[in-house]
Design an enzyme around this catalytic site. Sequence first.
Site, PDB file in Angstrom:
ATOM      1  N   LYS A 195      -1.708 -43.556 -37.365  1.00  0.00           N
ATOM      2  CA  LYS A 195      -1.924 -44.294 -36.119  1.00  0.00           C
ATOM      3  C   LYS A 195      -2.162 -45.786 -36.367  1.00  0.00           C
ATOM      4  CE  LYS A 195      -3.241 -40.449 -33.229  1.00  0.00           C
ATOM      5  NZ  LYS A 195      -3.232 -39.305 -34.161  1.00  0.00           N
TER       6      LYS A 195
HETATM    7  C1  LIG Z   1      -2.399 -38.183 -33.992  1.00  0.00           C
HETATM    8  C2  LIG Z   1      -2.011 -37.444 -35.212  1.00  0.00           C
HETATM    9  C3  LIG Z   1      -0.892 -36.571 -35.238  1.00  0.00           C
HETATM   10  C4  LIG Z   1      -0.048 -36.289 -34.012  1.00  0.00           C
HETATM   11  O1  LIG Z   1       0.670 -37.409 -33.544  1.00  0.00           O
HETATM   12  P1  LIG Z   1       1.470 -37.359 -32.172  1.00  0.00           P
HETATM   13  O2  LIG Z   1       1.877 -38.749 -31.867  1.00  0.00           O
HETATM   14  O3  LIG Z   1       0.536 -36.774 -31.194  1.00  0.00           O
HETATM   15  O4  LIG Z   1       2.634 -36.503 -32.369  1.00  0.00           O
HETATM   16  C5  LIG Z   1      -0.573 -35.958 -36.440  1.00  0.00           C
HETATM   17  N1  LIG Z   1      -1.313 -36.153 -37.554  1.00  0.00           N
HETATM   18  C6  LIG Z   1      -2.389 -36.970 -37.566  1.00  0.00           C
HETATM   19  C7  LIG Z   1      -3.158 -37.130 -38.822  1.00  0.00           C
HETATM   20  C8  LIG Z   1      -2.778 -37.653 -36.406  1.00  0.00           C
HETATM   21  O5  LIG Z   1      -3.851 -38.457 -36.430  1.00  0.00           O
END
Ligand SMILES: *Cc1c(COP(=O)(O)O)cnc(C)c1O
Length: 459
Positions: free
Chosen positions: A110
């Site tokens: 993220k």
């Molecule tokens: C948020 C997150 C996801 C999922 O991402 P999306 O955009 O909801 O598909 C997967 N792995 C981790 C470690 C995350 O923080």
Amino acid sequence: MKYISTRGGIEPIGFKEAVMMGLARDGGLLLPDTIPAVNKETIKKWQGLKFADLSFEVIRLFAPDIPAADLKEIIQRSYATFSHPEVTPLVKHGKVHILELFHGPTLAFKDVALQFLGNVFEYLLKESGQRMNILGATSGDTGSAAIYGVRGKERINIFIIHPHKRVSRIQELQMTTVVDANVFNIAIRGTFDDGQAIVKTIFNDLDFKDKYGLGAINSINWARIVAQVVYYIYAALQFKEGRVDFSVPTGNFGDIFAGFIARRMLPDHIRNLVLATNENDLLSRFVTKGEYSLGKVVQTTSPSMDIQVASNFERFLYYLYNEDSGRTREAMASFGKSGRLEFSQKEQQRIKENFFALAVNQSETTATIADFHKETGYVLDPHTAVGVRAALHYIDDQVPMVCLSTAHPAKFGDAVLQAIGREPELPASVAGLEDKESRCQILDADVDQVKAFVEANGL
Ligand SMILES: *Cc1c(COP(=O)(O)O)cnc(C)c1O
């Protein structure tokens, strides 16, 4: 390029306005009116570019209203915070290539989007002379990435609600040890769902929202998607010819939707997208069974995907319906009433042409971490392991498989310990957190208490 709503209810707007709007005012999601085509010559120029330079070339296509020099500076600054010189390095282990997206300040993918979004917010607020109070709820990863995205920025205060004692110790410390004056952590005596409900209620109080210039930071913001498109292209272009497949562990449909856009731009370089979920299988059921229906959230060892409302799903729906916003609007209204959507035979066929999907349960996830470690010596985090498991299910000899690695294994040490009998080594950025000063306000799970806290500390 202009931005439109999946529900067709707004006049086309520019990138800058789309970023500030977040959710479209008609309740839909914002999308570019065209997806830029990229010709062979351009692709040749892109091949071999450093991550930040490629990022600039890709994002400028979607953000023509930000002057190029400014955009370039924003992007350079956003990725200077990453600890790896390649930002998102691609490494081969066993049969698959792992795209490591976890070298940002909070060790999850993220950061790639939120480091960029924080800087874009700051830039746009300075330009307009406005200020913003960001309010969000988190179950762990989003909160810390958002806080690191805006810490110390002018004209922005951020309030992040997490459930008291219900996030991992590392996740808690990653949030509460950021003691910049503009960062406010709130731990509520309640669950993540309580936190989300509070945020929703406050955003629905339009007077309060306007008075405090409330801003959201969740994954519906287009700037997050566009920043994620870049790493698909970055990885695909490292293979000099032919196409590659991607496997993506997903919950909100955000990350894999970015892959969908990347493939539209580079159809000769990206072949299949593998959509991997944990036991919260809303999205994998959508692909394999052609139905989209809410289930109950179950807790797993990959908590960032313990989600049953895929906030970006509507964007794909719009393309599935051949860019028919009337139909998208009707479908979402009907989904709002019944909690389910069904698809025709022909639509199911098209969904399957776009994605392979697999739901991976917890024992399979643990086994994948263990087996992969035994075979390659490489430690997967549980989210990445869900994707690797699905990748190994679908891999063929024809094209390389790239697995998105969405978190550093140290962030989910318990799940790793269970699988390989030891905790992963802590990277320097989190090793010293226990000794740092921390700040956090504990409140009841109560709208009025949270509102009063925002009133007292908001800009
Ligand atoms: C948020 C997150 C996801 C999922 O991402 P999306 O955009 O909801 O598909 C997967 N792995 C981790 C470690 C995350 O923080």
